[in-house]
Design an enzyme around this catalytic site. Structure first.
Site, mmCIF file in Angstrom:
data_model
loop_
_atom_site.group_PDB
_atom_site.id
_atom_site.type_symbol
_atom_site.label_atom_id
_atom_site.label_comp_id
_atom_site.label_asym_id
_atom_site.label_seq_id
_atom_site.Cartn_x
_atom_site.Cartn_y
_atom_site.Cartn_z
ATOM 1 N N ARG A 269 16.684 2.688 63.109
ATOM 2 C CA ARG A 269 15.259 2.700 63.530
ATOM 3 C C ARG A 269 14.336 2.741 62.312
ATOM 4 O O ARG A 269 13.344 3.469 62.288
ATOM 5 C CB ARG A 269 14.960 3.894 64.448
ATOM 6 C CG ARG A 269 15.741 3.919 65.708
ATOM 7 C CD ARG A 269 15.410 2.711 66.622
ATOM 8 N NE ARG A 269 16.299 2.749 67.753
ATOM 9 C CZ ARG A 269 17.507 2.156 67.753
ATOM 10 N NH1 ARG A 269 17.913 1.454 66.715
ATOM 11 N NH2 ARG A 269 18.284 2.244 68.804
ATOM 12 N N SER A 344 12.696 6.168 74.009
ATOM 13 C CA SER A 344 13.106 7.383 73.282
ATOM 14 C C SER A 344 11.937 7.880 72.431
ATOM 15 O O SER A 344 11.442 7.147 71.582
ATOM 16 C CB SER A 344 14.279 7.076 72.350
ATOM 17 O OG SER A 344 15.319 6.505 73.091
ATOM 18 N N GLU A 440 10.331 8.989 67.059
ATOM 19 C CA GLU A 440 10.553 7.558 66.832
ATOM 20 C C GLU A 440 9.252 6.802 67.118
ATOM 21 O O GLU A 440 8.952 5.783 66.507
ATOM 22 C CB GLU A 440 11.665 7.080 67.779
ATOM 23 C CG GLU A 440 11.966 5.605 67.679
ATOM 24 C CD GLU A 440 13.013 5.142 68.686
ATOM 25 O OE1 GLU A 440 14.065 5.780 68.818
ATOM 26 O OE2 GLU A 440 12.760 4.120 69.355
HETATM 27 C C1 LIG Z 1 11.145 1.891 78.462
HETATM 28 C C2 LIG Z 1 11.306 1.667 76.979
HETATM 29 C C3 LIG Z 1 12.582 1.468 76.457
HETATM 30 C C4 LIG Z 1 12.756 1.238 75.076
HETATM 31 N N1 LIG Z 1 14.010 1.039 74.611
HETATM 32 C C5 LIG Z 1 14.213 0.808 73.300
HETATM 33 C C6 LIG Z 1 15.523 0.584 72.799
HETATM 34 O O1 LIG Z 1 16.489 0.542 73.545
HETATM 35 N N2 LIG Z 1 15.660 0.379 71.468
HETATM 36 C C7 LIG Z 1 14.602 0.384 70.618
HETATM 37 O O2 LIG Z 1 14.815 0.182 69.408
HETATM 38 N N3 LIG Z 1 13.347 0.586 71.051
HETATM 39 C C8 LIG Z 1 13.126 0.808 72.376
HETATM 40 N N4 LIG Z 1 11.858 1.036 72.834
HETATM 41 C C9 LIG Z 1 10.733 1.077 71.890
HETATM 42 C C10 LIG Z 1 9.954 -0.259 71.770
HETATM 43 O O3 LIG Z 1 10.212 -1.090 72.853
HETATM 44 C C11 LIG Z 1 10.283 -1.027 70.484
HETATM 45 O O4 LIG Z 1 10.032 -0.217 69.365
HETATM 46 C C12 LIG Z 1 9.473 -2.321 70.359
HETATM 47 O O5 LIG Z 1 9.940 -3.076 69.270
HETATM 48 C C13 LIG Z 1 7.981 -2.069 70.164
HETATM 49 O O6 LIG Z 1 7.333 -3.325 70.245
HETATM 50 P P1 LIG Z 1 5.786 -3.433 70.563
HETATM 51 O O7 LIG Z 1 5.404 -4.866 70.425
HETATM 52 O O8 LIG Z 1 5.496 -2.809 71.877
HETATM 53 O O9 LIG Z 1 5.178 -2.575 69.378
HETATM 54 P P2 LIG Z 1 3.814 -1.698 69.358
HETATM 55 O O10 LIG Z 1 4.033 -0.452 70.154
HETATM 56 O O11 LIG Z 1 2.683 -2.574 69.772
HETATM 57 O O12 LIG Z 1 3.739 -1.373 67.826
HETATM 58 C C14 LIG Z 1 4.708 -0.532 67.229
HETATM 59 C C15 LIG Z 1 4.390 -0.426 65.724
HETATM 60 O O13 LIG Z 1 4.600 -1.696 65.094
HETATM 61 C C16 LIG Z 1 3.388 -2.182 64.503
HETATM 62 N N5 LIG Z 1 3.361 -3.620 64.768
HETATM 63 C C17 LIG Z 1 3.446 -4.238 65.967
HETATM 64 N N6 LIG Z 1 3.451 -5.578 65.807
HETATM 65 C C18 LIG Z 1 3.353 -5.804 64.483
HETATM 66 C C19 LIG Z 1 3.297 -7.002 63.677
HETATM 67 N N7 LIG Z 1 3.350 -8.232 64.218
HETATM 68 N N8 LIG Z 1 3.176 -6.871 62.327
HETATM 69 C C20 LIG Z 1 3.119 -5.637 61.752
HETATM 70 N N9 LIG Z 1 3.162 -4.484 62.465
HETATM 71 C C21 LIG Z 1 3.291 -4.570 63.810
HETATM 72 C C22 LIG Z 1 2.269 -1.425 65.196
HETATM 73 O O14 LIG Z 1 1.125 -1.328 64.363
HETATM 74 C C23 LIG Z 1 2.926 -0.078 65.446
HETATM 75 O O15 LIG Z 1 2.897 0.718 64.273
HETATM 76 C C24 LIG Z 1 11.635 1.244 74.218
HETATM 77 C C25 LIG Z 1 10.353 1.441 74.737
HETATM 78 C C26 LIG Z 1 10.191 1.641 76.114
HETATM 79 C C27 LIG Z 1 8.810 1.822 76.674
#
Ligand SMILES: Cc1cc2nc3c(=O)[nH]c(=O)nc-3n(C[C@H](O)[C@H](O)[C@H](O)COP(=O)(O)OP(=O)(O)OC[C@H]3O[C@@H](n4cnc5c(N)ncnc54)[C@H](O)[C@@H]3O)c2cc1C
Length: 446
Positions: A269, A344, A440
């Site tokens: 992570r 998580s 996380e």
């Molecule tokens: C129900 C659920 C289950 C999940 N299961 C998992 C799992 O199994 N494994 C896992 O690893 N994660 C999991 N996650 C966490 C999450 O889905 C991941 O971390 C995902 O990659 C976040 O993507 P996002 O586009 O929503 O990011 P955001 O929440 O929009 O952003 C997260 C961070 O990344 C930055 N960011 C976003 N896009 C960019 C970009 N293009 N360039 C630079 N910075 C950027 C943002 O500024 C922020 O700091 C889960 C979340 C939920 C709600």
């Protein structure tokens, strides 16, 4: 409300050039990236994107930058006029990508509501938001934030952030789309994917096309652009296993840069973008290395038993594995559309063997995994459950009753309330097990 395109600030990149005695024009997008507009017929352009993967090409770009040889400098207005004088014909390799240099459809919306853009669903609003659909749009938004002296945050699917307060500046909402196969030979397929594509949709598209290796990562919410940030992982596979490179734009200079696997420093992570390069880059596209013949990965968690329940254990395909992962996830994790959460909330703590021996002495049944490094990874969900928090609820916030690692928001609560709960859990686990939990989920506006 909207604000019209503001006067662009001068960033270091792009720089514009013309080849003397020809009508070709160039935008130098970074030290290794050039976009070339080559005249086609009397009215058209054909657009080529060059990446300096070898030294001669790097020197060519450097000479262009220094205006040596036959290259002449252009101002951005001169360049725009030249480009506007012809129509663009995108080459096949650019399908799905917005290369239009003059497109800056991005505009700001004000008082942008964030509750429905983040999976926790906590009420918060941003002063302004820009939807970005191209590299040019990213640079436009960077300039706009600089010009207004607004703090900038990048938002993908909002599934890994907790808003503690309103955002006082600009939210850059990532919406760069497109999937492009850049290499295909034998079983190997390389594809680039726009940062604004939905992660799960991309996994399913790849699986349906027979481009395998990502199926265990089905149903993870969020965008492709955020996936390298924390090296997303699930069911024995991590993004890093199929990652080739990514391209990102520097938030200060506007320069486009390619980051290969090694440079990203992926860990559990973790990546360089969450460490020393934090808040310096906007990831605009990610390239994956996929394999039509990738082995099925079914040893992890309940995948095998789920395949048996599906009646396909003997003949399972990659698509079946994706389906099994989706079934398991749906049975264990709350759907953010129904109950606010960010998956998580805590990382599984990784501790030294000595520290582990101390935990083991008092808790012989502690769930753990020995790592190759000699360290030991503990199951944070087990620690939280043993500490008695599973199913706990106070007001609008709580701990999920099927997965203690997931904090949930029942509606009407605040980021501060969720954070207070997270802190109480961290303190309690520290007290009972001597282990420090680490969130996380990204905390915004603490
Ligand atoms: C129900 C659920 C289950 C999940 N299961 C998992 C799992 O199994 N494994 C896992 O690893 N994660 C999991 N996650 C966490 C999450 O889905 C991941 O971390 C995902 O990659 C976040 O993507 P996002 O586009 O929503 O990011 P955001 O929440 O929009 O952003 C997260 C961070 O990344 C930055 N960011 C976003 N896009 C960019 C970009 N293009 N360039 C630079 N910075 C950027 C943002 O500024 C922020 O700091 C889960 C979340 C939920 C709600």
């Amino acid at each position: 409300m909207r604000c019209e395109l503001a006067r662009a600030m001068e960033m270091t990149f792009p720089k514009y050039r013309k080849l003397a005695g020809s009508n070709s024009v160039y935008a130098i997008e970074g030290t290794h990236h050039v976009t070339e507009w080559q005249p086609m017929g009397s009215e058209g352009w054909i657009v080529h994107r060059h990446f300096a993967s070898d030294y001669p090409r790097f020197v060519w770009i450097r000479e262009m930058e220094q205006c040596s040889g036959d290259f002449e400098s252009l101002t951005s207005n001169e360049w725009k006029e030249l480009i506007a004088a012809r129509h663009e014909h995108q080459p096949t390799e650019a399908i799905g990508r917005n290369l239009d240099p003059l497109s800056h459809p991005e505009e700001c919306s004000f008082n942008w509501a964030m509750a429905e853009r983040t999976t926790f669903g906590v009420e918060a609003s941003a002063r302004a938001c820009a939807e970005v659909r191209s590299d040019a749009g990213v640079r436009w938004a960077l300039c706009e934030a600089q010009r207004q002296t607004w703090p900038l945050m990048i938002l993908g699917g909002g599934s890994n952030i907790l808003m503690h307060s309103d955002w006082p500046g600009l939210v850059m909402h990532m919406n760069i789309r497109g999937v492009e196969v850049i290499y295909e030979e034998g079983n190997v397929v390389h594809a680039t994917v726009g940062a604004g594509e939905n992660w799960h949709d991309w996994v399913m598209l790849a699986t349906q096309n027979g481009w395998h290796g990502l199926e265990n990562l089905a149903l993870i919410p969020g965008s492709v652009g955020a996936s390298p940030m924390q090296n997303i992982g699930a069911y024995g596979v991590e993004l890093k296993d199929r990652f080739l490179w990514l391209e990102a734009i520097n938030r200060e200079t506007g320069a486009l840069q390619r980051f290969d696997h090694e440079v990203c420093q992926f860990g559990y992570r973790q990546s360089i973008f969450k460490a020393e390069e934090r808040e310096r880059w906007v990831i605009v596209r990610v390239a994956f290395a996929l394999d039509r013949d990738a082995p099925l990965c079914t040893e992890y968690g309940a995948i095998q038993s789920e395949l048996e329940a599906m009646g396909v254990a003997e003949s399972a395909t990659h698509f079946d594995v994706a389906q099994a992962v989706m079934n398991i996830r749906r049975s264990k994790l709350p759907d953010p559309n129904e109950l606010g959460n960010a998956g998580s909330f805590f990382k599984n703590p990784v501790i030294s063997r000595e520290a582990f021996q101390k935990v083991l002495a008092n808790h012989p049944d502690v769930v753990h995994y020995a790592l190759e490094s000699g360290q030991v990874k503990l199951a944070a969900g087990w620690l939280i459950e043993q500490a008695g928090w599973k199913g706990y609820r106070k007001g609008s916030c709580g701990v999920h009753d099927r997965q203690a690692l997931v904090l949930v928001h029942y509606g009407g609560g605040t980021g501060a309330e969720l954070w207070n709960l997270a802190q109480s859990i961290m303190e309690d686990v520290k007290l009972k097990f001597g282990v420090q939990l680490e969130p996380e989920v990204n905390q915004v506006g603490v």
